[in-house]
Design an enzyme around this catalytic site. Structure first.
Site, PDB file in Angstrom:
ATOM      1  CB  ALA A   1      34.590  -0.157   8.143  1.00 41.26           C
ATOM      2  CG  ASP A   2      32.070  -4.749   8.675  1.00 39.42           C
ATOM      3  OD1 ASP A   2      33.244  -4.544   9.041  1.00 39.42           O
ATOM      4  OD2 ASP A   2      31.180  -5.117   9.458  1.00 39.42           O
ATOM      5  CG  MET A   3      28.660  -2.981   3.809  1.00 35.47           C
ATOM      6  SD  MET A   3      27.968  -4.590   3.422  1.00 35.47           S
ATOM      7  CE  MET A   3      27.039  -4.193   1.943  1.00 35.47           C
TER       8      MET A   3
END
Length: 214
Positions: free
Chosen positions: A165-167
């Site tokens: 999700a972050d990337m």
């Protein structure tokens, strides 16, 4: 350097925002990390260190500048707004509503800096039934359905090896920022980008949605 001459004000923490602005810094942008006077970037202390500096921090903040401000003080807010007037990109990743309470939301910043490309990164976007939920990468992956298609040897959902999700939201937000900067060359006006981490995950599962959408 493709982004030389571009100034970025980065208020985000942890991974999505800092990674996005790290890519911009790597390509020549001037990135100014704005940190709290009470507590700086948390990933300074996360994980292994080399020479007293965490590897996590080095990999997300190399080549950046840093400025500590008290954004609960009107004087600190004014300094930030003046900085925005001379900048091109503004990145924040607070929970929805926080920047407006601080007086540094898109309306306030763009009123002083109409050229600004303002990006907000959050788990579920700035509006909608889940917007107020507080979560990070793994919770967002669960809500978006990523964990359900990532079973372990026991058939149960397993924790992915990377922060998907972050990337993914970082890369999609970068894409949006660059497109907005490109359009600004023609219009002279900035833009607002509402980047939801969950949306970035769903967009990357077109072949897995058949069960839910059929």
């Amino acid at each position: 350097m493709k982004l030389e001459g571009i100034r970025v004000v980065d208020l985000s923490l942890f991974l999505p925002g800092p990674l996005m602005t790290q890519f911009m810094a790597d390509h020549g942008a001037e990135v100014i990390k704005v940190e709290s006077i009470h507590e700086g970037e948390r990933n300074r202390e996360i994980g292994d260190k080399r020479g007293g500096v965490s590897v996590y921090f080095s990999n997300t903040h190399r080549g950046k500048k840093s400025l500590a401000l008290n954004l609960k003080d009107p004087a600190g807010v004014e300094v930030l707004l003046r900085l925005a007037e001379k900048s091109d990109v503004f990145v924040e990743a607070f929970r929805p509503g926080v920047v407006d309470r601080l007086g540094i939301g898109y309306k306030s910043v763009s009123a002083r800096a109409p050229q600004i490309v303002y990006a907000s990164i959050s788990a579920f976007g700035q509006s909608g039934p889940y917007s107020s939920l507080a979560t990070h990468d793994l919770g967002t992956e669960a809500m978006a359905g990523v964990l359900s298609v990532n079973p372990g040897a026991d058939g149960r959902p397993a924790i992915p090896g990377i922060a998907n999700a972050d990337m993914l939201s970082s890369m999609m937000c970068l894409s949006g920022v660059l497109m907005a900067l490109y359009r600004r060359k023609e219009t002279g006006k900035g833009d607002y980008i509402d980047m939801a981490m969950a949306d970035s995950l769903v967009a990357c599962m077109p072949n897995n949605l058949r069960r839910a959408m059929a």
